[in-house]
Scaffold this motif. Structure first.
Motif, PDB file in Angstrom:
ATOM      1  N   ILE A 147       0.807   0.185   4.298  1.00 52.06           N
ATOM      2  CA  ILE A 147      -0.450   0.603   4.766  1.00 52.06           C
ATOM      3  C   ILE A 147      -1.174  -0.303   5.343  1.00 52.06           C
ATOM      4  O   ILE A 147      -2.273  -0.180   6.140  1.00 52.06           O
ATOM      5  CB  ILE A 147      -1.195   1.734   3.979  1.00 52.06           C
ATOM      6  N   ARG A 148      -0.908  -1.504   4.837  1.00 46.30           N
ATOM      7  CA  ARG A 148      -1.586  -2.892   5.386  1.00 46.30           C
ATOM      8  C   ARG A 148      -1.169  -3.377   6.705  1.00 46.30           C
ATOM      9  O   ARG A 148      -1.723  -4.486   7.187  1.00 46.30           O
ATOM     10  CB  ARG A 148      -1.385  -4.022   4.264  1.00 46.30           C
ATOM     11  N   TYR A 168       4.823   0.993  -0.614  1.00 43.02           N
ATOM     12  CA  TYR A 168       3.633   1.700   0.124  1.00 43.02           C
ATOM     13  C   TYR A 168       2.477   1.045   0.251  1.00 43.02           C
ATOM     14  O   TYR A 168       1.893   1.023   1.688  1.00 43.02           O
ATOM     15  CB  TYR A 168       3.370   2.946  -0.606  1.00 43.02           C
ATOM     16  N   ARG A 215     -11.366  -2.916  -1.116  1.00 43.23           N
ATOM     17  CA  ARG A 215     -10.362  -1.926  -1.836  1.00 43.23           C
ATOM     18  C   ARG A 215      -9.083  -2.502  -1.918  1.00 43.23           C
ATOM     19  O   ARG A 215      -8.151  -2.276  -2.769  1.00 43.23           O
ATOM     20  CB  ARG A 215     -10.672  -0.438  -1.262  1.00 43.23           C
ATOM     21  N   ARG A 216      -8.684  -3.069  -0.932  1.00 47.06           N
ATOM     22  CA  ARG A 216      -7.277  -3.417  -0.883  1.00 47.06           C
ATOM     23  C   ARG A 216      -6.945  -4.826  -1.876  1.00 47.06           C
ATOM     24  O   ARG A 216      -5.739  -5.589  -1.694  1.00 47.06           O
ATOM     25  CB  ARG A 216      -7.035  -3.821   0.867  1.00 47.06           C
ATOM     26  N   PHE A 262       5.041   8.868  -5.248  1.00 54.82           N
ATOM     27  CA  PHE A 262       5.286   9.957  -3.947  1.00 54.82           C
ATOM     28  C   PHE A 262       6.906  10.366  -4.262  1.00 54.82           C
ATOM     29  O   PHE A 262       7.673   9.889  -4.709  1.00 54.82           O
ATOM     30  CB  PHE A 262       5.139   9.056  -3.003  1.00 54.82           C
ATOM     31  N   VAL A 272      -0.032  11.145   3.380  1.00 52.68           N
ATOM     32  CA  VAL A 272       0.815  11.106   2.134  1.00 52.68           C
ATOM     33  C   VAL A 272       0.573  12.736   1.747  1.00 52.68           C
ATOM     34  O   VAL A 272       1.765  13.210   1.418  1.00 52.68           O
ATOM     35  CB  VAL A 272       0.267  10.199   1.080  1.00 52.68           C
ATOM     36  N   ASN A 282       2.155   9.619 -10.833  1.00 52.88           N
ATOM     37  CA  ASN A 282       1.816   9.818  -9.683  1.00 52.88           C
ATOM     38  C   ASN A 282       2.495   9.272  -8.638  1.00 52.88           C
ATOM     39  O   ASN A 282       1.948   8.962  -7.413  1.00 52.88           O
ATOM     40  CB  ASN A 282       0.200   9.449  -9.290  1.00 52.88           C
ATOM     41  N   PHE A 301      -2.649   4.730 -13.137  1.00 55.22           N
ATOM     42  CA  PHE A 301      -3.172   6.118 -13.906  1.00 55.22           C
ATOM     43  C   PHE A 301      -2.436   6.282 -15.025  1.00 55.22           C
ATOM     44  O   PHE A 301      -1.188   5.903 -15.172  1.00 55.22           O
ATOM     45  CB  PHE A 301      -3.292   7.155 -12.862  1.00 55.22           C
ATOM     46  N   VAL A 326      -4.213   8.846   3.329  1.00 52.93           N
ATOM     47  CA  VAL A 326      -4.131   9.627   2.352  1.00 52.93           C
ATOM     48  C   VAL A 326      -3.703  11.055   2.887  1.00 52.93           C
ATOM     49  O   VAL A 326      -2.776  11.823   2.538  1.00 52.93           O
ATOM     50  CB  VAL A 326      -5.529   9.925   1.802  1.00 52.93           C
ATOM     51  N   VAL A 367      -1.654  12.248  -6.745  1.00 55.15           N
ATOM     52  CA  VAL A 367      -0.890  11.682  -5.821  1.00 55.15           C
ATOM     53  C   VAL A 367      -1.674  10.831  -4.710  1.00 55.15           C
ATOM     54  O   VAL A 367      -1.730   9.919  -4.220  1.00 55.15           O
ATOM     55  CB  VAL A 367       0.133  12.638  -5.027  1.00 55.15           C
ATOM     56  N   ASP A 427      -4.754  10.053  -5.101  1.00 55.52           N
ATOM     57  CA  ASP A 427      -5.586   9.124  -5.762  1.00 55.52           C
ATOM     58  C   ASP A 427      -4.846   8.029  -5.469  1.00 55.52           C
ATOM     59  O   ASP A 427      -5.312   6.899  -5.403  1.00 55.52           O
ATOM     60  CB  ASP A 427      -5.979   9.531  -7.344  1.00 55.52           C
ATOM     61  N   ALA A 428      -3.436   7.959  -6.062  1.00 57.31           N
ATOM     62  CA  ALA A 428      -2.548   6.841  -5.823  1.00 57.31           C
ATOM     63  C   ALA A 428      -2.876   6.109  -4.610  1.00 57.31           C
ATOM     64  O   ALA A 428      -2.878   4.980  -4.320  1.00 57.31           O
ATOM     65  CB  ALA A 428      -1.249   7.054  -6.403  1.00 57.31           C
ATOM     66  N   ALA A 429      -2.624   7.022  -3.420  1.00 56.86           N
ATOM     67  CA  ALA A 429      -2.662   6.398  -2.071  1.00 56.86           C
ATOM     68  C   ALA A 429      -3.836   5.738  -1.846  1.00 56.86           C
ATOM     69  O   ALA A 429      -3.960   4.848  -1.117  1.00 56.86           O
ATOM     70  CB  ALA A 429      -2.403   7.653  -1.138  1.00 56.86           C
ATOM     71  N   TYR A 430      -5.072   6.493  -2.233  1.00 55.99           N
ATOM     72  CA  TYR A 430      -6.415   5.897  -2.156  1.00 55.99           C
ATOM     73  C   TYR A 430      -6.213   4.574  -2.968  1.00 55.99           C
ATOM     74  O   TYR A 430      -6.940   3.499  -2.283  1.00 55.99           O
ATOM     75  CB  TYR A 430      -7.370   6.892  -2.753  1.00 55.99           C
ATOM     76  N   ALA A 431      -5.919   4.604  -3.991  1.00 53.58           N
ATOM     77  CA  ALA A 431      -6.273   3.266  -4.968  1.00 53.58           C
ATOM     78  C   ALA A 431      -5.424   2.048  -4.573  1.00 53.58           C
ATOM     79  O   ALA A 431      -5.724   1.219  -4.765  1.00 53.58           O
ATOM     80  CB  ALA A 431      -5.679   3.772  -6.550  1.00 53.58           C
ATOM     81  N   MET A 432      -4.555   2.484  -3.309  1.00 53.77           N
ATOM     82  CA  MET A 432      -3.625   1.341  -3.103  1.00 53.77           C
ATOM     83  C   MET A 432      -4.231   0.770  -1.633  1.00 53.77           C
ATOM     84  O   MET A 432      -3.689  -0.202  -1.075  1.00 53.77           O
ATOM     85  CB  MET A 432      -2.221   1.567  -2.896  1.00 53.77           C
ATOM     86  N   GLY A 433      -5.473   1.271  -1.174  1.00 59.59           N
ATOM     87  CA  GLY A 433      -6.133   0.904  -0.211  1.00 59.59           C
ATOM     88  C   GLY A 433      -5.922   1.825   0.927  1.00 59.59           C
ATOM     89  O   GLY A 433      -5.990   1.274   2.105  1.00 59.59           O
ATOM     90  N   GLY A 434      -5.549   3.020   0.627  1.00 56.25           N
ATOM     91  CA  GLY A 434      -5.282   3.828   1.811  1.00 56.25           C
ATOM     92  C   GLY A 434      -6.392   4.375   2.570  1.00 56.25           C
ATOM     93  O   GLY A 434      -7.566   4.563   1.729  1.00 56.25           O
ATOM     94  N   TYR A 458       1.480  -5.385  -3.704  1.00 60.32           N
ATOM     95  CA  TYR A 458       0.640  -5.830  -2.654  1.00 60.32           C
ATOM     96  C   TYR A 458      -0.208  -6.973  -3.058  1.00 60.32           C
ATOM     97  O   TYR A 458      -1.107  -7.377  -2.306  1.00 60.32           O
ATOM     98  CB  TYR A 458       0.074  -4.761  -1.725  1.00 60.32           C
ATOM     99  N   PHE A 475     -13.398   4.435  -6.192  1.00 63.31           N
ATOM    100  CA  PHE A 475     -13.436   5.640  -6.003  1.00 63.31           C
ATOM    101  C   PHE A 475     -14.738   6.397  -5.540  1.00 63.31           C
ATOM    102  O   PHE A 475     -14.755   7.515  -4.811  1.00 63.31           O
ATOM    103  CB  PHE A 475     -12.681   6.566  -6.955  1.00 63.31           C
TER     104      PHE A 475
END
Lengths: 269, 235
Positions: free
Chosen positions: A120-121, A116, A93-94, A106, B147, A104, A100, B144, B130, B132-139, A180, A66
């Motif tokens: 996104i991949r 999700y 990152r992927r 969606f 989302v 969080n 968390f 992001v 929310v 952060d979650a998208a970013y953490a999954m490789g977004g 994933y 991050f």
């Protein structure tokens, strides 16, 4: 493609993993982390324990890329991630997943949440197809089913995420990070708000993930949990790693006096 | 009382004017306002995301300008657009005075701060976790942002509706830059429902003005109802 990548990265004898070395990081009011070094291999669980506000979340956010550390390096398989291009870093990152303290989730169905990371991949054409499949309710991605099954929610794929209990939502968040097929999983106090039953489900899923070859780092202030699930433990105090070693040794014979006091419950923050 | 009777009769069904005339007014109103809203939305959402999630010097000032723009007097907007498109203005060579395009420009300027302001409030209210979650999954940044838009969609839709309400119900600027023109055969060229209502009322044809007003309200209500329906009643 995904499983092929994962297989390539998960050689049983591989000792490589994700590591941070000499990391100092802060947010303007002094350093939150001070010269921190640690690593986790694939197929291993590292628990980071310590009092609240001691830098555990910051450590996980640095590991999951991050933020770039003010000083020091974050490396995967001895390759400094922040020296790579943004495109390469995205590929790195992927390989990572994070859960968390709050789920969080969606807005949408459980299935849409868990799929999700897979969507996104894909390229944009496939993404639209997958999105339409979710709308039509005929999406049957095996990774999604498997991840939900791992947290005991395989029958809940079509539920609205907003209708889940707190425990169920956190289990979906865990499945979402597993779906994933990442190489490393970072968990930021994932069970701190959960009842014992949901905590047990998550802990079982953590064990299963480790057995599947993932490297897991879990931040927790629950020492019993750390003792139950971790191979190694790092004790973090005021932004410094004061103890790092095999779980049994750390809990039974800590070398640092402050770690001893924390484990004995004498160091209260 | 006697002045009201014809109005009631008209409202009950005795249409007092040419149907083609009314249809052309409705067409001009919808064409101008919907085009302006589509363009405003396309500009507003990325700007709201940029302002909302980027730190830069003068950010507070930019937000203050957007908020101020939400209540900017429409006649002043009309004057500014008229200056831009007049023969002496920078867009003079395009010959846009008294055209639908000039009206679209003025409604764009009116709707843009409304949509941007409400969208900004909506996207910044999406929880950091929310994103952060998208970013953490490789977004990626785009993932992001998408989302965030999805999570804020009801707020964004509210902003678009508010912008549409401001645009389609506005009189001053479209009167100045459009000229309220109808052709000799009775079809509207730059005449909208609002400017037609203003004209009919000024000429004492209150029944006609009232019916046009009813049509305008019906259109706005219908659009709101459609969006409400699409939003599952959450707006």
């Amino acid at each position: 493609m995904m499983s092929q990548r994962a297989t390539l990265h998960r050689q049983p004898d591989s000792q490589e993993g994700i590591s941070i070395a000499g990391v100092t990081h802060g947010f303007g009011n002094g350093a939150v982390l001070e010269d921190v070094s640690l690593s986790v291999n694939r197929g291993e669980t590292l628990a980071v324990i310590g009092p609240s506000g001691t830098g555990k979340t910051t450590l996980l956010r640095l590991l999951s890329l991050f933020e770039r550390p003010d000083e020091g390096t974050v490396a995967i398989d001895d390759d400094d991630v922040w020296e790579r291009s943004e495109r390469d870093r995205l590929a790195v990152r992927r390989q990572l997943g994070m859960v968390f303290q709050s789920p969080n989730l969606f807005d949408g169905s459980v299935r849409a949440n868990v799929s999700y990371g897979l969507r996104i991949r894909r390229d944009w054409g496939d993404r639209v197809s997958a999105w339409l499949s979710i709308l039509l309710g005929d999406e049957t991605e095996p990774q999604v089913e498997r991840a939900l099954d791992q947290v005991g929610l395989a029958e809940h794929a079509d539920r609205d995420a907003g209708s889940l209990s707190g425990g169920e939502a956190q289990r979906v968040a865990f499945a979402r990070a597993l779906a994933y097929d990442p190489d490393f999983l970072f968990l930021d106090e994932p069970t701190s708000d959960l009842d014992p039953r949901n905590t047990a489900v998550i802990e079982d899923a953590i064990d299963a993930a480790r057995e599947d070859g993932l490297g897991v780092v879990i931040a927790t202030h629950d020492m019993h949990q750390a003792e139950r699930i971790a191979d190694r433990v790092a004790v973090l105090l005021n932004g410094e790693v004061i103890e790092l070693g095999p779980a049994q040794r750390v809990f039974e014979d800590p070398r640092d006096r402050r770690a001893q006091k924390f484990i004995d419950g004498e160091l209260v923050y | 009382m006697s002045a009201i009777e014809p109005t009631i009769l008209s409202l009950l069904g005795a249409f007092p004017f040419d149907r083609v005339y009314v249809e052309s007014i409705i067409y001009v109103s919808l064409y101008v306002s919907l085009t302006a809203i589509v363009l405003s939305t396309l500009a507003s959402i990325p700007i709201a995301l940029g302002v909302g999630f980027t730190d830069f010097p003068g950010k507070g000032f930019v937000i203050a300008v957007i908020n101020t723009g939400m209540g900017f007097p429409s006649v002043v907007v009309g004057l500014l657009v008229l200056f831009l498109v007049s023969n002496q203005g920078p867009l003079g060579p395009l010959e846009l005075v008294f055209t639908k395009e000039a009206m679209i420009m003025s409604q764009f300027v009116l709707a843009f701060p409304v949509i941007t302001g409400v969208t900004l409030a909506a996207v910044t209210s999406v929880e950091d976790g929310v994103r952060d979650a998208a970013y953490a999954m490789g977004g990626t940044r785009l993932d992001v942002a998408l989302v965030t838009i999805k999570e804020a969609r009801y707020g964004i839709a509210t902003g678009i509706l508010a912008g549409l309400g401001r645009a389609i119900s506005e009189v001053g600027s479209v009167l100045i830059v459009g000229g309220n023109i109808a052709s000799a055969d009775g079809t509207a060229i730059t005449r909208t429902l609002t400017t037609a209502i203003q004209l009919e009322a000024r000429q004492g044809r209150f029944d006609t003005a009232l019916i046009l007003g009813a049509i305008l309200v019906t259109i706005v209500l219908s659009i709101n109802a459609i969006v409400l329906r699409l939003g599952g009643g959450r707006i």
